[in-house]
Design an enzyme around this catalytic site. Sequence first.
Site, short mmCIF file in Angstrom:
data_model
loop_
_atom_site.label_atom_id
_atom_site.label_comp_id
_atom_site.label_asym_id
_atom_site.label_seq_id
_atom_site.Cartn_x
_atom_site.Cartn_y
_atom_site.Cartn_z
N HIS A 1 -0.53 -16.32 -0.93
CA HIS A 1 -1.47 -15.46 -0.20
C HIS A 1 -2.90 -15.66 -0.73
O HIS A 1 -3.10 -16.20 -1.82
CB HIS A 1 -1.09 -13.98 -0.35
CG HIS A 1 0.06 -13.58 0.53
ND1 HIS A 1 1.37 -13.77 0.16
CD2 HIS A 1 0.09 -13.03 1.77
CE1 HIS A 1 2.17 -13.33 1.12
NE2 HIS A 1 1.42 -12.89 2.12
N LYS B 1 -5.36 -10.50 -2.53
CA LYS B 1 -4.13 -9.71 -2.48
C LYS B 1 -3.86 -9.07 -3.85
O LYS B 1 -3.92 -9.74 -4.87
CB LYS B 1 -2.94 -10.57 -2.05
CG LYS B 1 -1.68 -9.76 -1.84
CD LYS B 1 -0.67 -10.47 -0.96
CE LYS B 1 0.60 -9.65 -0.79
NZ LYS B 1 0.39 -8.40 -0.07
#
Length: 256
Positions: A144, A148
């Site tokens: 990600h 995040k």
Amino acid sequence: MTIRIGVAGIAGRMGRLLAEEAIAARAVLAGGIDRPGAEPPAGVPLLPDMAALAGVSDVVVDFTHASTVAGHAAALAASGKAWVLGTTGLSAADEAAVAAAAARIAVVQAPNFSPGVNLVLALAERMAAALPGETYDAEIVEMHHRQKVDAPSGTAIGLGRAVARGRGVDLDTVKASGRDGHTGARKPGEIGFAALRGGQVVGEHTLLFASATEHIAITHRAFDRRAFATGAIRAALWAVARPPGLYSMMDVLGMT
Ligand code: NAD
């Protein structure tokens, strides 16, 4: 009846897309909440708190931060309005608060609202049932964007739960996350997790079953967060007419 949708976290990356997708679905965008000083999209009413937002909405779509979950659960349960919960990184206490709210209102909770990932979850459970843990090592790798804050991702944990369900075991007893240092040999039946962070990757998940003689991998790549927003608005329209209960995106898609 035109459905009124409220958005919690309206100024966030997901919140902005949810606002667009609510309008695209011909719902009424009733308003939003966010942290003090946050800038909502132009023309969207900003409400003071969840109780006020629930008061003007038929359903609230919530993509904020795990620290909000217990408070939002209590406010929405008291309001009687449906709740679509996309926030990830929840503690066991947060999950208990969600379950308590679901005794009074319809809650759709999903670690990932994209239809494609939910299909992968269904496949993961069936693959795990057919590929025993003593022979096939299950490993989940996710990547990600650098912003995040939680790891492994909610979707990766959802994949792990699906594998555990398929094998009839409890994920918490077989989870091996973030291996580092002298870990010893892999234990039979473990479900492993590795998390990569970097750039602006929207979301990539690979589930690998590795035996001594073959590897089977299934990968999902999300290129655009809008996949989650359209799915969450679809869940919101579905949730309005439901009795109290804790539902998943698979229920919304009719895959259960
Ligand atoms: P983001 O940081 O861009 O947005 C979060 C928003 O929530 C921000 O505007 C922030 O100000 C607001 N917020 C934080 N605390 C708040 C509070 N106490 N009250 C009101 N608003 C508050 O993050 P994002 O990328 O939009 O993701 C939000 C959450 O959704 C994360 O938990 C993320 O992991 C999750 N997510 C889930 C899915 C899914 O399909 N389930 C998909 C993408 C993201």
